[in-house]
Every structure is written in C-alpha cells, then in structure tokens.
Write an enzyme that holds these catalytic residues in place. Sequence first.
Site, mmCIF file in Angstrom:
data_model
loop_
_atom_site.group_PDB
_atom_site.id
_atom_site.type_symbol
_atom_site.label_atom_id
_atom_site.label_comp_id
_atom_site.label_asym_id
_atom_site.label_seq_id
_atom_site.Cartn_x
_atom_site.Cartn_y
_atom_site.Cartn_z
ATOM 1 N N ASP A 208 0.865 -1.186 0.000
ATOM 2 C CA ASP A 208 0.000 0.000 0.000
ATOM 3 C C ASP A 208 0.894 1.226 0.000
ATOM 4 O OD1 ASP A 208 -2.314 1.775 0.485
ATOM 5 O OD2 ASP A 208 -3.346 -0.084 0.993
ATOM 6 N N HIS A 282 -2.977 3.044 -4.546
ATOM 7 C CA HIS A 282 -2.357 2.578 -3.292
ATOM 8 C C HIS A 282 -0.932 2.066 -3.542
ATOM 9 C CE1 HIS A 282 -5.767 2.897 -0.511
ATOM 10 N NE2 HIS A 282 -6.540 2.563 -1.534
ATOM 11 N N GLU A 349 -10.007 2.403 -4.998
ATOM 12 C CA GLU A 349 -9.704 3.797 -4.650
ATOM 13 C C GLU A 349 -8.529 4.386 -5.426
ATOM 14 O OE1 GLU A 349 -11.109 3.969 -0.023
ATOM 15 O OE2 GLU A 349 -9.135 3.150 -0.402
#
Length: 633
Positions: A208, A282, A349
């Site tokens: 991440d 990420h 995301e």
Amino acid sequence: MNSRVVYCACMLVLTFFVNRDLFAQKQEISIIPVPVQVEQGNKAFTINSKTSIRTQGAEATAIGDMLAAYLQAPTGYPMPVKAQSGRNTRNSIALVVDPTYQVSHGEDAYRLQVDGKSIKITASSGPGLFYGVQTLMQLLPPTIEGTQPVTNSAWTVPGVDITDYARFGWRGLMLDVSRHFFSKDFLKRYIDQMVRYKFNVFHIHLTDDQGWRIALDRYPELTEKGAWRVPRQGKWWSFQPPQPGEAATYGGYYTKEDMREIIQYATERFVTIVPEINSPGHSLAAITAYPELACVEDDYHVNPGSRFYGQVCNALCAGNEKTFEFLDGVFTEIAELFPSEYIHVGGDEAFRGYWQECPKCQKRMEEHGLKNVEELQSYFIKRLEKILHDKGKRLIGWDEILEGGLAPDATVMSWRGMAGGIEAAKMGHQVIMTPNRHAYLDLYQGDPLIEPETYSMLRLTQVYDFEPVPEGIDPKLILGGQGNLWAESVPTEKHAEYMTWPRGLAVAEALWSPKDRRDWNGFVERVEHHFAYFEEADVHYARSMYDAIIMGVKNEQDSILVELTTEIEGLDIHYTFDETDPGTYSPKYNGQLLEVPSGASQIKVRTFRNGKPIGRQINCPVKELEGRIGSMI
Ligand code: ACM
Ligand code: ZN
C-alpha cells in the site's frame, strides 16, 4: 428422622445434582461457529494420563500430532499418537479419515462422537478432521488453551454426537500489514486464532502507500526503500509528512523464506494465504522505489499516515509499458511463492487525476478507444488478469474493478456494501462478500469516547447481522466472505487482536453455520464463554458489547433527549447528570427518553449485571448528543 424427611432430603440432593449436571452441560456446549447439529448424550469422557490418540488414514497422523501438541502442554499428559489397530478404542481419541463420509457436504464435514469410553472424529479428508479437532478443543474447559500444565482441571468432554459442515468454502480474514508491519510470529499466532473458529482463508494485504512488505528478487528496492517510512505516533492522517533529510526507519518486510514458513504453517492448518498486491492505486511504496512507474517522475516517500490523496501521485502509470513489465515480474514471483489459486490485485480507490494529465495515459486511451479513466482502469485490470492467467492464477479485485468493465474471469470482493457483489453475480462472476457495514473490523466496536481512535462504527450486533447471500442471487456464485482488518489505527499486534475478537467470531458464524441455526442471544452466551478461552490463550479481546449505547433523540420541541440501550440483554443501565460516577445507587434507565437537566454538562453512564459493574463508564458531553441523533454512536 422419619422416612418422609429422608426422602425429601434425597430428592433435594438429587435435584441439585441433576440441575448442576444440566447447568454444566449447557455451559460446556458452547461452540462457535454453531454446528449444524448437536445431540447431547449423558456419558462424558475424561482425558487422563493413559489416553492415547489413534489415527486411521495418512492425513490423520499429522492432525493427530497437532492435537497431541494442543493437549500435552496444559494436561501434562503424554498423549501418544498411534495408528488405529483392532477394535479396542477404549480411552482413546480416534481420528478417522473415511473417504466415503458425508461427501455431499464437502471436505469440511465431520462427525464428533463422545461417550463414556472414547472420542471419535470422522471426516472424509484432512480439513473436516481438523475442524472436528477444533470443536473438540472448544468442548474442553478453557484452561485447555493454557501453555503450562494445569493440575486442578478435569479434562472432561461432555457426551455429544455432532454432525457439522461449512456453509461457505471461503471463510476469510484479511490483515493489512502495510500500514503497520506485523511480525512473522504474529501472523502464525493470528492463524492459530483463526483456525479455532474454522476460518480457512488468510488474505494478507501486502502493499500500500505506507509500505511494501514482501521481498522480491527482481526488484530489491521495493523492500530496501518501499518497506520503510518515517516513524510517527498519534492520530493517523494527521501525521507530519517526511521532513527533509529525515531517515525512514519504521517498517519491515517478509523475506521469501519468511513467507514460505508462514505458508507452510497455514497449509498444515488448512488455511490458504491469498496475497494482495495493490494496484494501480495505493502504490506509493512501489513508486518510492521506482519513481519511473508514476505518471510524473519525482522524489517520492513512503507515506507515514499524513494526508496526501490527490496531492501526490500514488497510481502506477497505465500508459507506460514499463508498468506492465514491472507487474509481470512481480506477479511471476508472487505466483511462484504462493500456492493459492487466487491472487488479489487490489483495484480500489485509485486516484486517477494524474492519468487525466499524463501524455502516456492519454495516448493509451486514444489507441484503445477508451472513453474515460474508468475504462483505462478496466484496461489495466484486464491486462493483469491476462498476466495472472499466463501463470495459472485467477484474479480477485475490490469492487471498483467493475467500473469501466469487468475482466472476463475476475472474482469481485465486494466492500462498498453488497451492491458490487450483486452486480458481479448478475453477470455470472464469483463474489466474496466483505461489506464495510458488516465486515470491516477496523471500525469502532463501541463508544468512540472510550475506544481507541479509529472511524465509523461496527458493533458486534452489526457483524452478527452479516448475511453473505443477497436475495435473488445464485448462492453458488457467493464463494463466501471475510472480515477485513485495515491497520491505519492498529499500530500493535495486541491491538490487532482486540479489533478482531470477538467480532471475528460473528464473521466465523456467518460463514460456517446454517442461517437458521444463528441466533443473537445464544451467540452472546457462547461469546461470553469464549472470553475465558481468550484469557487462557492470552488473546487480547474487546468487551465493548457490555457497554451502553448513548443516542440523541430530537423531540417535537426540538430539544435533544437521551436514549440509552445495550447490545446485549440482561444489563441494567445507571446514569448521572450531576458529575458523580454512576453506581447501582444512581438512577436506573427505564426505557423512557431522558431530558437533560438545565445546566448539565455531561451524562455519565455505566452498565451493571446482577448489581456488579460490567461495562465501562462513558462520560458523554451534552454538546455531543446532537451528533448522536439517529446513529449508533
Ligand atoms: C478498501 O477498503 N479500500 C477496499
Ligand atoms: Zn500515466
């Protein structure tokens, strides 16, 4: 004494023993997840120093050794493991693999029979036998979880005949090891805790923006640079960004050797490790190591938990062929290392703002007729699927992979509720349900005024309401579900346990037990029993279910009243507005909304059971009540 008195005294004694026996039975049969069928017998079996483990079938031996290891430490008994021979099974725990057993209920099915003479577990293969052993452990007293010999325990197992099998094949927990690094030993310990409750998938979120956690031969800088960030403490997202010249000293990673050890440990316990390599978003840790993979080349740093979204490029460039060469190399090594059929590629995301501006990304869109950046992300994921297929693996992604078109064979992990899962299933795709409203274990589990800092709310009740199969959806497409523990606000291993248990128990029951066997009050009773096992095993768990819930309610005059409730039945709530700490002598909440006395600055609330405090005291400022209107917080 006349005979009438003697008779009455006898009856009293008899009644006492019968009741005590019933009580004991009820206490002891407290299995999570609740089994498909439990028949109670009246002959208990007591393990003693002469008890042996008898195995039948090759797979049974390793499981027999594991059971012996579980039992040896607390009992202090030798627990020899021998092959079954002849018919005499007295004083033994027989582990039998019978390939014809309950084939229709899958490899997780088992039967556990306990009578006065012996214990027998039958299954068609290793997993079922292993789950039978886990159930047996739960039938022993909680001291069985201790690691030192306990001399004053009777190792008695109540008489039962249990038939059991799993509702879903995918019963997972996810741990985010990127936001905070968790040690190899902790991952094994977490697996130990999972398997007690029959979980069989451990999804490890390995990469991440805050750290890359798996060393790869082709790309050493992923861990040399990407596994480290500047140390920070306090509230996540409020941390100071890295300062010029500041050393990145906080982090860690698993070598391939570490990971092989974890995989082996998991495999022996019938747990599949599913690795997640998150892209295209990420990806700041990877970009810190290899800035040429970003749309804008720059001097990047692994994020320490400061706000950066939209301000720093954390998505891999979708127009640059180097990105796909890099991911091919990464997944070549990941596919070699992890035996799992599935590899998780993230997909959630992704901030696509930089793609809009990037000439390479724009060129890619033009060349492939992609109308928008959602379609560009779909192109990206489809290429990843091809890369994985070439290596004999299947792709899983978070539900954003639906946007712009789903890759042909992708399995969707539905997290923003169930909608993504429903949409994917309607297209005939496989789905794993992990809706944030039921399965996000990083959320608050009790009142934010007394819980460690995090966000939003997910009480045990809400987890228990998790039903993975939406109405009208073919259940065969729902592989199962999992609880997800994101670790932004989980800086320690003990806190990871606290956030997981007991909510993980509710996830386990949703994924294993038949829907019609689930019942909240029965579950709570069993959870309370399991707290004792956690204590013996030194597992940190949350007792938040005992706390009061304080809500604001607006009346017709626009005044805010107070409503007090509890998650579980049988608790009394006492409160004060006068600044004193509530006791049983303070006013007791009777279900009627409370008016806030003029001038009061806070309401103090605590729960009690049988006159004893059981929940924690919550001091709620009156000015906070407005924010609690219509919400569980
Ligand atoms: C997620 O929680 N971003 C999958
Ligand atoms: Zn780009």
